[in-house]
Design an enzyme around this catalytic site. Structure first.
Site, mmCIF file in Angstrom:
data_model
loop_
_atom_site.group_PDB
_atom_site.id
_atom_site.type_symbol
_atom_site.label_atom_id
_atom_site.label_comp_id
_atom_site.label_asym_id
_atom_site.label_seq_id
_atom_site.Cartn_x
_atom_site.Cartn_y
_atom_site.Cartn_z
ATOM 1 N N ASN A 1 0.678 -1.286 -0.008
ATOM 2 C CA ASN A 1 0.153 -0.143 0.132
ATOM 3 C C ASN A 1 0.781 1.165 -0.129
ATOM 4 O O ASN A 1 2.137 1.220 -0.164
ATOM 5 C CB ASN A 1 -0.953 -0.133 1.152
ATOM 6 C CG ASN A 1 -2.445 0.463 0.903
ATOM 7 O OD1 ASN A 1 -2.271 1.738 0.402
ATOM 8 N ND2 ASN A 1 -3.429 -0.123 1.464
ATOM 9 N N HIS B 1 24.083 2.471 11.646
ATOM 10 C CA HIS B 1 25.106 3.395 11.570
ATOM 11 C C HIS B 1 25.901 3.214 13.084
ATOM 12 O O HIS B 1 25.271 2.742 13.991
ATOM 13 C CB HIS B 1 24.509 4.910 11.856
ATOM 14 C CG HIS B 1 23.844 5.220 10.664
ATOM 15 N ND1 HIS B 1 24.644 5.720 9.317
ATOM 16 C CD2 HIS B 1 22.570 5.138 10.151
ATOM 17 C CE1 HIS B 1 23.759 5.876 8.467
ATOM 18 N NE2 HIS B 1 22.388 5.461 8.961
#
Length: 205
Positions: free
Chosen positions: A83, A113
């Site tokens: 969707n 990270h």
């Protein structure tokens, strides 16, 4: 190893790399074209998705807008539906099985990270793959984090934050996402009964 090879091997890498920038730009062009299509351009949408992803099975469909980093690092099985406003951050590989449905704003985030701020601000990154099995339904606004594997026949509740693997045949919800219960014969009987009632009503009209 090149930065691209390191990225796809879940090793520390630097994204500011000519090869990766080229792939990233290619993805941006294709997603921009896809997001600007209209409902009269279904064949063109299919063509663009075929160029964007590593592979897409038959009867795959996504509602625009959609966003991804590379696209080519994602493979999708048959009978896929996503969707509006889904996001695939595929610095690690994303593998999606057959008969998978995504609600709006589902995010698949393979990127990570370093925790250490000094290393992080120097531009180092890593990515861990995400794998989603067959016959999976992921509710709207769910987030799948790096390194997660979701088994077959799983329902993930809307708004869930999935931080660890989810086994086969369960409903899982929450933040962090946890197994709520197993999917069992009662579920099959309930929904099969409702399907048969629907068929009987529609054929009697």
């Amino acid at each position: 190893m090149t930065n691209k090879e390191r990225m796809l091997s879940s090793k520390l890498y630097v994204a500011n790399d000519p090869e990766l920038r080229k792939d990233f730009k290619h993805s941006r062009i294709l997603t921009r074209l896809f997001n600007n299509t209209t409902e009269e351009q279904m064949d063109y949408r299919k063509e663009l998705l075929g160029k964007l992803f590593g592979s897409v099975g038959d009867h795959g469909y996504m509602e625009p807008p959609f966003h991804t980093d590379y696209g080519i690092n994602t493979t999708i099985g048959k009978n896929f539906y996503a969707n509006y406003d889904c996001i695939f951050i595929d610095v690690g590989r994303i593998t999606i099985g057959d008969n998978v449905m995504f609600g709006p704003r589902v995010g698949l985030y393979t990127a990570g990270h370093p925790i250490d701020p000094t290393v992080r601000i120097e531009g180092y990154e890593y990515g861990y793959p995400i794998t989603i099995g067959d016959n999976v339904w992921i509710g709207g606004n769910a987030v799948i984090n790096p390194g997660v594997t979701i088994g077959n026949n799983v329902v993930i509740g809307s708004g869930s934050i999935v931080t660890h693997d989810i086994p086969d045949n369960v409903v899982a919800v929450g933040n962090p996402c946890h197994v709520l219960r197993e999917i069992n014969d009662d579920d099959k009987q309930k929904w099969e009964s409702q399907k048969q009632a629907y068929i009987a009503e529609m054929t009697s009209n």
